[in-house]
Design a protein around this motif. Structure first.
Motif, PDB file in Angstrom:
ATOM      1  N   ALA A 179      -8.386   2.849   2.469  1.00 13.06           N
ATOM      2  CA  ALA A 179      -7.280   1.979   2.871  1.00 13.06           C
ATOM      3  C   ALA A 179      -7.793   0.714   3.550  1.00 13.06           C
ATOM      4  O   ALA A 179      -7.294  -0.390   3.284  1.00 13.06           O
ATOM      5  CB  ALA A 179      -6.330   2.732   3.803  1.00 13.06           C
ATOM      6  N   GLU A 229      -9.554   8.701   3.155  1.00 16.56           N
ATOM      7  CA  GLU A 229      -8.428   7.813   2.848  1.00 16.56           C
ATOM      8  C   GLU A 229      -8.409   6.595   3.768  1.00 16.56           C
ATOM      9  O   GLU A 229      -8.030   5.501   3.351  1.00 16.56           O
ATOM     10  CB  GLU A 229      -7.108   8.578   2.930  1.00 16.56           C
ATOM     11  CG  GLU A 229      -6.981   9.711   1.920  1.00 16.56           C
ATOM     12  CD  GLU A 229      -7.032   9.245   0.472  1.00 16.56           C
ATOM     13  OE1 GLU A 229      -6.495   8.167   0.154  1.00 16.56           O
ATOM     14  OE2 GLU A 229      -7.621   9.967  -0.354  1.00 16.56           O
ATOM     15  N   THR A 273     -10.086  14.444   4.849  1.00 17.29           N
ATOM     16  CA  THR A 273      -9.198  13.657   3.989  1.00 17.29           C
ATOM     17  C   THR A 273      -8.785  12.376   4.703  1.00 17.29           C
ATOM     18  O   THR A 273      -8.762  11.302   4.092  1.00 17.29           O
ATOM     19  CB  THR A 273      -7.955  14.475   3.590  1.00 17.29           C
ATOM     20  OG1 THR A 273      -8.384  15.630   2.872  1.00 17.29           O
ATOM     21  CG2 THR A 273      -6.993  13.672   2.741  1.00 17.29           C
ATOM     22  N   GLN A 325       3.613   1.690  -1.466  1.00 12.63           N
ATOM     23  CA  GLN A 325       4.065   1.901  -2.846  1.00 12.63           C
ATOM     24  C   GLN A 325       2.952   2.515  -3.693  1.00 12.63           C
ATOM     25  O   GLN A 325       3.198   3.340  -4.550  1.00 12.63           O
ATOM     26  CB  GLN A 325       4.487   0.565  -3.469  1.00 12.63           C
ATOM     27  CG  GLN A 325       5.582  -0.148  -2.729  1.00 12.63           C
ATOM     28  CD  GLN A 325       6.949   0.264  -3.202  1.00 12.63           C
ATOM     29  OE1 GLN A 325       7.130   0.606  -4.353  1.00 12.63           O
ATOM     30  NE2 GLN A 325       7.913   0.233  -2.302  1.00 12.63           N
ATOM     31  N   LEU A 326       1.700   2.090  -3.414  1.00 17.51           N
ATOM     32  CA  LEU A 326       0.560   2.569  -4.187  1.00 17.51           C
ATOM     33  C   LEU A 326       0.056   3.922  -3.698  1.00 17.51           C
ATOM     34  O   LEU A 326      -0.322   4.776  -4.505  1.00 17.51           O
ATOM     35  CB  LEU A 326      -0.583   1.554  -4.121  1.00 17.51           C
ATOM     36  CG  LEU A 326      -0.279   0.164  -4.660  1.00 17.51           C
ATOM     37  CD1 LEU A 326      -1.428  -0.793  -4.343  1.00 17.51           C
ATOM     38  CD2 LEU A 326      -0.018   0.223  -6.157  1.00 17.51           C
ATOM     39  N   ASP A 327      -0.002   4.074  -2.378  1.00 15.13           N
ATOM     40  CA  ASP A 327      -0.526   5.303  -1.795  1.00 15.13           C
ATOM     41  C   ASP A 327       0.093   5.496  -0.410  1.00 15.13           C
ATOM     42  O   ASP A 327      -0.392   4.931   0.583  1.00 15.13           O
ATOM     43  CB  ASP A 327      -2.052   5.240  -1.689  1.00 15.13           C
ATOM     44  CG  ASP A 327      -2.669   6.585  -1.365  1.00 15.13           C
ATOM     45  OD1 ASP A 327      -2.148   7.281  -0.469  1.00 15.13           O
ATOM     46  OD2 ASP A 327      -3.676   6.941  -2.002  1.00 15.13           O
ATOM     47  N   VAL A 350       0.124   7.986   1.616  1.00 20.14           N
ATOM     48  CA  VAL A 350      -0.728   8.639   2.614  1.00 20.14           C
ATOM     49  C   VAL A 350      -1.654   7.618   3.270  1.00 20.14           C
ATOM     50  O   VAL A 350      -1.782   7.584   4.488  1.00 20.14           O
ATOM     51  CB  VAL A 350      -1.533   9.807   1.990  1.00 20.14           C
ATOM     52  CG1 VAL A 350      -2.559  10.351   2.972  1.00 20.14           C
ATOM     53  CG2 VAL A 350      -0.591  10.916   1.546  1.00 20.14           C
ATOM     54  N   GLN A 351      -2.282   6.770   2.471  1.00 20.51           N
ATOM     55  CA  GLN A 351      -3.167   5.762   3.044  1.00 20.51           C
ATOM     56  C   GLN A 351      -2.398   4.817   3.965  1.00 20.51           C
ATOM     57  O   GLN A 351      -2.870   4.471   5.048  1.00 20.51           O
ATOM     58  CB  GLN A 351      -3.866   4.964   1.942  1.00 20.51           C
ATOM     59  CG  GLN A 351      -4.963   5.725   1.247  1.00 20.51           C
ATOM     60  CD  GLN A 351      -5.671   4.896   0.187  1.00 20.51           C
ATOM     61  OE1 GLN A 351      -5.434   3.694   0.047  1.00 20.51           O
ATOM     62  NE2 GLN A 351      -6.550   5.541  -0.560  1.00 20.51           N
ATOM     63  N   SER A 352      -1.214   4.419   3.550  1.00 19.80           N
ATOM     64  CA  SER A 352      -0.403   3.534   4.367  1.00 19.80           C
ATOM     65  C   SER A 352      -0.059   4.197   5.699  1.00 19.80           C
ATOM     66  O   SER A 352      -0.146   3.570   6.759  1.00 19.80           O
ATOM     67  CB  SER A 352       0.876   3.157   3.620  1.00 19.80           C
ATOM     68  OG  SER A 352       1.715   2.373   4.426  1.00 19.80           O
ATOM     69  N   TRP A 361      -9.121  -1.609   0.873  1.00 19.50           N
ATOM     70  CA  TRP A 361      -8.035  -2.200   0.102  1.00 19.50           C
ATOM     71  C   TRP A 361      -7.322  -3.277   0.919  1.00 19.50           C
ATOM     72  O   TRP A 361      -7.041  -4.374   0.415  1.00 19.50           O
ATOM     73  CB  TRP A 361      -7.052  -1.119  -0.349  1.00 19.50           C
ATOM     74  CG  TRP A 361      -5.993  -1.656  -1.255  1.00 19.50           C
ATOM     75  CD1 TRP A 361      -6.039  -1.767  -2.605  1.00 19.50           C
ATOM     76  CD2 TRP A 361      -4.715  -2.190  -0.853  1.00 19.50           C
ATOM     77  NE1 TRP A 361      -4.884  -2.328  -3.074  1.00 19.50           N
ATOM     78  CE2 TRP A 361      -4.051  -2.610  -2.026  1.00 19.50           C
ATOM     79  CE3 TRP A 361      -4.081  -2.359   0.361  1.00 19.50           C
ATOM     80  CZ2 TRP A 361      -2.781  -3.172  -2.004  1.00 19.50           C
ATOM     81  CZ3 TRP A 361      -2.818  -2.923   0.389  1.00 19.50           C
ATOM     82  CH2 TRP A 361      -2.188  -3.321  -0.789  1.00 19.50           C
ATOM     83  N   LEU A 419       0.832  -1.204   0.000  1.00 19.07           N
ATOM     84  CA  LEU A 419       0.000   0.000   0.000  1.00 19.07           C
ATOM     85  C   LEU A 419       0.868   1.256   0.000  1.00 19.07           C
ATOM     86  O   LEU A 419       0.536   2.235  -0.672  1.00 19.07           O
ATOM     87  CB  LEU A 419      -0.955   0.005   1.207  1.00 19.07           C
ATOM     88  CG  LEU A 419      -1.911   1.191   1.295  1.00 19.07           C
ATOM     89  CD1 LEU A 419      -2.803   1.284   0.052  1.00 19.07           C
ATOM     90  CD2 LEU A 419      -2.752   1.088   2.564  1.00 19.07           C
TER      91      LEU A 419
END
Length: 188
Positions: free
Chosen positions: A176, A172, A168, A136-138, A140-142, A179, A134
């Motif tokens: 997250a 997010e 926000t 790597q993908l996002d 902020v979400q991680s 996901w 996660l």
């Protein structure tokens, strides 16, 4: 909030090289760090050998030994504490798994804050691996998951730590969780 101001003040002293600041900081953050660590460990298996006090002390030692860190505030400190506790727990789980040579993974129940499903146990190593993907993908979400789950920060504290709005963070956080649930369940 006096406690928050006290913590922030002592953290700034620590950042400025005050050698006594670490000793003054511990009483201010200990109870909160201990509560977080107890929450993480309460759903572990009964014979789990890592205790909440040991997790707090290990995390604290690692945090105050950091050089060249400019602590911004209480939220920044607990964000870092969340990351350190995550690393300690995952390292511990990986070490135990290596000793067992493929034995049971260490389980950690995701609390209602993550709320994948009530009483759903999630493999801590799988969660860590999913968070790496996660990130790597996002990123902020991680970071939001790390702060909320491992750090125990509220929506508002997470927003402050990341310098983003609470709206926000909420949005997010929801994405997250979805996901991670999909990734971890599919990987199980």
């Amino acid at each position: 909030m006096p406690q928050t101001k006290d913590v922030t003040h002592v953290l700034r002293e620590l950042s400025n090289g005050d050698s006594d600041a670490a000793a003054r900081l511990m009483p201010l953050v200990y109870d909160e760090l201990r509560k977080l660590s107890q929450g993480y460990l309460q759903n572990e298996r009964p014979d789990h050998t890592l205790q909440a006090t040991a997790l707090v002390h290990e995390a604290y030692i690692r945090l105050v030994d950091w050089e060249n860190v400019t602590w911004q505030n209480r939220a920044h400190f607990f964000a870092a504490a969340a990351q350190v506790m995550r690393r300690i727990l995952v390292d511990y789980a990986r070490e135990k798994n290596a000793q067992k040579r493929g034995g049971q993974w260490t389980k950690l129940s995701l609390d209602e804050a993550v709320s994948f499903a009530k009483q759903k146990e999630v493999d801590l190593v799988a969660l860590d691996d999913a968070l790496e993907v996660l990130a790597q993908l996002d990123a902020v979400q991680s970071k939001i998951v790390e702060l909320r789950f491992f750090g125990g920060l509220t929506i508002e504290e997470t927003a402050e730590a990341l310098s983003i709005s609470p709206a926000t963070v909420k949005r997010e956080w929801t994405l997250a969780k979805a996901w991670l649930h999909k990734t971890i369940v599919r990987g199980a």
